[in-house]
Design a protein around this motif. Structure first.
Motif, PDB file in Angstrom:
ATOM      1  N   GLY A  24       0.797  -1.212   0.000  1.00  0.00           N
ATOM      2  CA  GLY A  24       0.000   0.000   0.000  1.00  0.00           C
ATOM      3  C   GLY A  24       0.835   1.270   0.000  1.00  0.00           C
ATOM      4  O   GLY A  24       1.893   1.343   0.635  1.00  0.00           O
ATOM      5  N   LEU A  25       0.349   2.268  -0.706  1.00  0.00           N
ATOM      6  CA  LEU A  25       0.963   3.590  -0.733  1.00  0.00           C
ATOM      7  C   LEU A  25      -0.154   4.628  -0.775  1.00  0.00           C
ATOM      8  O   LEU A  25      -0.942   4.664  -1.720  1.00  0.00           O
ATOM      9  N   LEU A  26      -0.232   5.456   0.267  1.00  0.00           N
ATOM     10  CA  LEU A  26      -1.218   6.529   0.322  1.00  0.00           C
ATOM     11  C   LEU A  26      -0.587   7.825  -0.171  1.00  0.00           C
ATOM     12  O   LEU A  26       0.575   8.107   0.114  1.00  0.00           O
ATOM     13  N   LEU A  27      -1.375   8.628  -0.895  1.00  0.00           N
ATOM     14  CA  LEU A  27      -0.910   9.895  -1.437  1.00  0.00           C
ATOM     15  C   LEU A  27      -1.637  11.051  -0.762  1.00  0.00           C
ATOM     16  O   LEU A  27      -2.873  11.043  -0.668  1.00  0.00           O
ATOM     17  N   ALA A  28      -0.882  12.049  -0.312  1.00  0.00           N
ATOM     18  CA  ALA A  28      -1.455  13.254   0.296  1.00  0.00           C
ATOM     19  C   ALA A  28      -0.997  14.462  -0.523  1.00  0.00           C
ATOM     20  O   ALA A  28       0.194  14.787  -0.543  1.00  0.00           O
ATOM     21  N   VAL A  98       1.827  20.777   1.582  1.00  0.00           N
ATOM     22  CA  VAL A  98       0.952  20.674   2.752  1.00  0.00           C
ATOM     23  C   VAL A  98       0.553  19.218   3.005  1.00  0.00           C
ATOM     24  O   VAL A  98       0.303  18.816   4.143  1.00  0.00           O
ATOM     25  N   GLY A  99       0.531  18.413   1.946  1.00  0.00           N
ATOM     26  CA  GLY A  99       0.255  16.995   2.120  1.00  0.00           C
ATOM     27  C   GLY A  99       1.292  16.292   2.977  1.00  0.00           C
ATOM     28  O   GLY A  99       1.002  15.244   3.559  1.00  0.00           O
ATOM     29  N   GLY A 100       2.485  16.872   3.077  1.00  0.00           N
ATOM     30  CA  GLY A 100       3.473  16.325   3.994  1.00  0.00           C
ATOM     31  C   GLY A 100       3.017  16.431   5.435  1.00  0.00           C
ATOM     32  O   GLY A 100       3.261  15.532   6.249  1.00  0.00           O
ATOM     33  N   ASN A 101       2.337  17.525   5.759  1.00  0.00           N
ATOM     34  CA  ASN A 101       1.770  17.667   7.100  1.00  0.00           C
ATOM     35  C   ASN A 101       0.693  16.622   7.347  1.00  0.00           C
ATOM     36  O   ASN A 101       0.590  16.056   8.439  1.00  0.00           O
ATOM     37  N   VAL A 102      -0.124  16.355   6.321  1.00  0.00           N
ATOM     38  CA  VAL A 102      -1.140  15.308   6.437  1.00  0.00           C
ATOM     39  C   VAL A 102      -0.487  13.952   6.643  1.00  0.00           C
ATOM     40  O   VAL A 102      -0.909  13.158   7.492  1.00  0.00           O
TER      41      VAL A 102
END
Length: 268
Positions: A24-28, A98-102
């Protein structure tokens, strides 16, 4: 087994690529972006090795704009809820801007499920300069000043060498394209930067991590990106000579850094 989470809103629009049957790999995605706009250029490469799941934040892609301020916890929970729905028990997380913060919040809220982190063009704290930019971004977005917002963002997001290599006509084309692509929720996304400081959370993360710093970035200063790498225990730092848009400038190199690191990361 995956544990379902309770979220405040209906499920966010989801991008799923599981044909490889890989881990699995989630993308933010980043503020003012979407899964397609931020990861579309590398999605095939990621999906060739991983079961990829991402969600669009409210006000972008296929997710309606929210009537309430966004919260990192909600975005993190929605991303994990999408993983649950797709049967992913464990996963790495790739966060951009900002997805890094997520992604960091996913790692601290679900530590038993995250196998690795890859953070690109992101930060642990916004800093004064980025906060001021975010204030202006949010204000212009709220007033519907798309062209002025584009004229702010283009010189900040583009590699200066790339921008100066364009003709005046090409610059105007980029400004028009940027103005036309700003989603309704862009201001809500960047409002997440207010008070953003995740340095204490970073100390609790204990997974393999890669920080990909965009060295020609004028939106998220390189110093903040290196500070993030220093604060994340055991993180590896890689530098990519692009502005804030690695997917536009060097997508193949970005994808290679991500997939190469994840291939070497120990299985948890």
């Amino acid at each position: 087994m995956p544990v379902s989470v309770t979220t405040k809103t209906a499920p966010y629009a989801r991008t799923v690529r599981k044909e490889s049957g890989g881990p699995g790999l989630l993308l933010a995605h980043g503020g003012g972006g979407s899964i397609e706009s931020n990861f579309g250029a590398i999605l095939d490469e990621l999906a060739a090795r991983h079961s990829v799941v991402g969600v669009d934040y409210p006000g972008t892609g296929g997710t309606p704009k929210s009537d309430e301020p966004l919260e990192l916890d909600e975005l993190a929970d929605q991303l994990v809820a999408a993983a649950d729905a797709e049967g992913l028990e464990k996963f790495a997380v790739l966060g951009y801007s900002v997805g890094g913060n997520v992604a960091i919040r996913v790692a601290t809220r679900y530590p038993e499920r995250v196998t690795a982190l890859v953070l690109t063009a992101t930060f642990a704290r916004a800093g004064n300069r980025l906060k001021l930019v975010a204030d202006l971004w949010s204000g212009l977005a709220a007033r519907g000043e798309s062209e002025l917002l584009a004229r702010l963002l283009v010189p900040l997001a583009f590699n200066p060498a790339v921008l100066e290599g364009l003709t005046p006509e090409q610059v105007e084309d980029v400004v028009r394209a940027t103005a036309g692509s700003i989603p309704a929720g862009a201001g809500d996304h960047v409002d997440l930067l207010q008070g953003a400081d995740l340095r204490a959370e970073l100390a609790r993360i204990d997974v393999p991590a890669l920080v990909i710093a965009t060295t020609e970035d004028r939106l998220v200063p390189l110093a903040l990106q290196r500070e993030l790498a220093d604060a994340l225990p055991g993180a590896r730092l890689a530098e990519l000579p692009t502005g804030h848009l690695p997917f536009a400038e060097r997508p193949a190199e970005w994808a290679a850094l991500v997939t190469g690191f994840l291939a070497e990361a120990p299985v948890r």
